[in-house]
Enzyme design. Structure first.
Site, PDB file in Angstrom:
ATOM      1  N   GLU A   1       0.808  -1.212   0.000  1.00  0.00           N
ATOM      2  CA  GLU A   1       0.000   0.000   0.000  1.00  0.00           C
ATOM      3  C   GLU A   1       0.839   1.260   0.000  1.00  0.00           C
ATOM      4  OE1 GLU A   1       1.097  -1.287   2.627  1.00  0.00           O
ATOM      5  OE2 GLU A   1       1.339   0.280   4.097  1.00  0.00           O
TER       6      GLU A   1
ATOM      7  N   HIS B   1       6.065   0.749  11.880  1.00  0.00           N
ATOM      8  CA  HIS B   1       5.967  -0.455  11.047  1.00  0.00           C
ATOM      9  C   HIS B   1       7.291  -0.794  10.353  1.00  0.00           C
ATOM     10  CE1 HIS B   1       1.747  -0.920  11.709  1.00  0.00           C
ATOM     11  NE2 HIS B   1       1.428   0.229  11.147  1.00  0.00           N
TER      12      HIS B   1
ATOM     13  N   ASP C   1      -0.729   3.238  19.252  1.00  0.00           N
ATOM     14  CA  ASP C   1      -1.328   3.301  17.921  1.00  0.00           C
ATOM     15  C   ASP C   1      -2.314   2.147  17.747  1.00  0.00           C
ATOM     16  OD1 ASP C   1      -0.427   4.641  15.013  1.00  0.00           O
ATOM     17  OD2 ASP C   1      -1.275   2.633  14.822  1.00  0.00           O
TER      18      ASP C   1
ATOM     19  N   ASP D   1      -5.110   6.936  16.054  1.00  0.00           N
ATOM     20  CA  ASP D   1      -6.073   6.286  15.173  1.00  0.00           C
ATOM     21  C   ASP D   1      -6.974   5.303  15.912  1.00  0.00           C
ATOM     22  OD1 ASP D   1      -3.796   4.807  15.608  1.00  0.00           O
ATOM     23  OD2 ASP D   1      -3.518   4.192  13.521  1.00  0.00           O
TER      24      ASP D   1
ATOM     25  N   TYR E   1      -5.682   9.217  11.322  1.00  0.00           N
ATOM     26  CA  TYR E   1      -6.040   9.555   9.947  1.00  0.00           C
ATOM     27  C   TYR E   1      -7.388  10.243   9.807  1.00  0.00           C
ATOM     28  CZ  TYR E   1      -2.158   6.447   9.717  1.00  0.00           C
ATOM     29  OH  TYR E   1      -0.931   5.885   9.956  1.00  0.00           O
TER      30      TYR E   1
END
Length: 366
Positions: free
Chosen positions: A139, A181, A217, A306, A345
Site C-alpha cells: 500500500e 511499522h 497506535d 487512530d 487519519y
C-alpha cells in the site's frame, strides 16, 4: 557512568521535576513526503497518510499554546545504522532515482515479494525486485522526496530524545512520516525509518540502562517488536487491534513474548473490534503495571491517535475526551517521557486528539 547526570530529572519515586510546557520538535521537510497513490480496495487512491496530518497537529499545538516549537538538529548516520540494516538504508537513499531511471512514470509500488515458496535470501539487482525484498506491504508507495522526509522525521525524533537527555521531563516529536511499522530492513504501513526505535537506542547510547516503549497506535508496531524482540534492555508493549482482523495481520499476537534474552520483554495486548475507552484503558493499566515491573529509566510513547472512533482505517471507539485521560494515566508513571507521532487519519480531529494526550500528560505531571 553516572546516570543521574545524564537524566537529571530521574530520582526517587515521587520526586520527578515538572514543567508546565512541553517542547515540540518539528520539521517542515515532512511535506516532501507527498505521495499521490496508495493501493487500497483494489484502487489507487489518495493516501490516508498525508501532509495535512502534521499541519493539523501543528496548528492545534500553536492554538493550545502547548509550548515552543523547535527545529531538529542533524545527527550522525551511525545512530540510524545501529537500528537499520545498511543495505536497506542504501536502498531507501537510491530507490526513487533508480525507479525513475528505469523508465517508470508513476510512483514506486512493489509488485513482487519474497514469498514462502521462494526462500532465497539473495537480494535482486533490479529495482522491482528490491522493492519487493525491502517492503512488507504494497500500500505504501515511494515518491519523490520520500527518503529526505523520512530522514528529517528521524532527526525530529532524535532531537526530541536529546531534550530528555538535556533534562526535560517530556518532549513531543512531531514525526512524519511515521515509523513503527519499519523493521530492520523493510518499509510499509507508511513507515520507512523506525523513529521510536532509533530514539530509544539514542537514549541507551546516552547512558540509560533500560527503556520502555509503549505503542498506543491502533496498529501493532511490528517493526519495533522485530527490532527489540531478542533484547532485554528495551521492553516493548503494544495495545492494538487484533491482528486477525487488522493490519499488519501477521504479528502482534499475545503469545509473542520475546525470544532469547528478550523473553518476557515483549507484551502484546490485542483488542477486538468496537473496543471502548473503558476496555482500552484497562489494557493501558495492565501495560503500565508491566512497564513498572521492568523499572525503565525513561518511557517512549509511539503515539498513534487512530484509536479514535471516526478514524477511517481502524475499529476502536475512543472519543476526543478520552485522549486527555490517556495522557494523565501515562503521566502517573512519573518517568521522563518522549512522545513520538505515529498514526491517526481522521484529519480534522487528529490535532485535537494529539494535543489532548499531551495536555493531559503535562497537566497531570505538573
Amino acid at each position: 557512568m553516572d546516570f543521574g547526570a545524564i537524566f537529571p530529572l530521574l530520582s526517587a519515586k515521587g520526586s520527578l521535576k515538572s514543567f508546565f510546557i512541553m517542547k515540540t520538535v518539528y520539521s517542515p521537510k515532512h511535506n516532501l513526503r507527498n505521495p499521490k497513490t496508495e493501493l487500497a480496495g483494489g484502487q489507487l487512491i489518495t493516501p490516508f497518510e498525508s501532509p495535512q496530518r502534521a499541519d493539523y497537529i501543528l496548528s492545534a499545538i500553536q492554538s493550545q499554546q502547548l509550548g515552543p516549537i523547535i527545529a531538529p538538529a542533524q545527527w550522525p548516520r551511525s545512530l540510524v545504522e545501529s537500528i537499520h540494516d545498511i543495505g536497506y538504508l542504501s536502498f531507501l537513499d537510491t530507490a526513487w532515482q533508480r525507479w525513475t531511471e528505469a523508465g517508470n512514470a508513476g510512483e514506486a509500488i512493489p509488485n513482487i515479494w519474497q514469498s514462502r515458496s521462494m526462500p532465497s535470501q539473495r537480494i535482486p539487482n533490479h529495482i522491482d525486485g528490491q522493492l519487493g525484498y525491502y517492503s512488507l506491504a504494497g500500500e505504501t508507495s515511494i515518491s519523490e522526496g520520500t527518503t529526505e522526509a523520512a530522514w528529517a522525521s528521524t532527526f525530529v525524533a532524535l532531537s526530541a530524545a536529546d531534550l530528555i537527555h538535556q533534562g526535560e521531563n517530556s518532549a513531543f516529536a512531531l514525526c512524519r512520516p511515521p515509523g513503527h511499522h519499519a523493521s530492520k530492513n523493510q518499509f510499509g504501513g507508511y513507515c520507512f525509518l523506525n523513529n521510536a526505535a532509533i530514539a530509544a537506542q539514542k537514549m541507551l547510547h546516552d547512558g540509560a540502562q533500560k527503556i520502555a516503549i509503549l505503542d498506543v497506535d491502533f496498529h501493532h508496531g511490528n517493526g519495533t517488536q522485530d527490532i527489540f524482540y531478542q533484547r532485554n534492555d528495551v521492553f516493548y508493549c503494544s495495545i492494538h487491534g487484533d491482528p486477525m482482523e487488522a493490519f499488519p495481520y501477521f504479528l502482534g499476537f499475545s503469545d509473542e513474548i520475546g525470544a532469547g534474552l528478550g523473553v518476557d520483554h515483549n507484551l502484546n495486548l490485542p483488542l477486538q473490534r468496537g473496543a471502548t475507552f473503558h476496555i482500552w484503558h484497562q489494557a493501558l493499566h495492565h501495560a503500565l503495571r508491566q512497564i513498572c515491573r521492568f523499572s525503565p529509566d525513561a518511557l517512549v510513547i509511539s503515539l498513534g491517535v487512530d484509536t479514535f472512533e471516526n478514524d477511517p482505517i481502524s475499529f476502536f471507539k475512543l472519543k476526543s475526551k478520552d485522549f486527555t485521560q490517556m495522557g494523565k494515566t501515562i503521566a502517573s508513571m512519573n518517568l521522563p517521557t518522549l512522545f513520538i507521532m505515529e498514526g491517526g487519519y481522521a484529519v480534522e480531529e487528529i490535532g485535537t486528539n494529539t494535543v489532548n494526550v499531551l495536555k493531559g500528560f503535562k497537566n497531570e505531571a505538573a
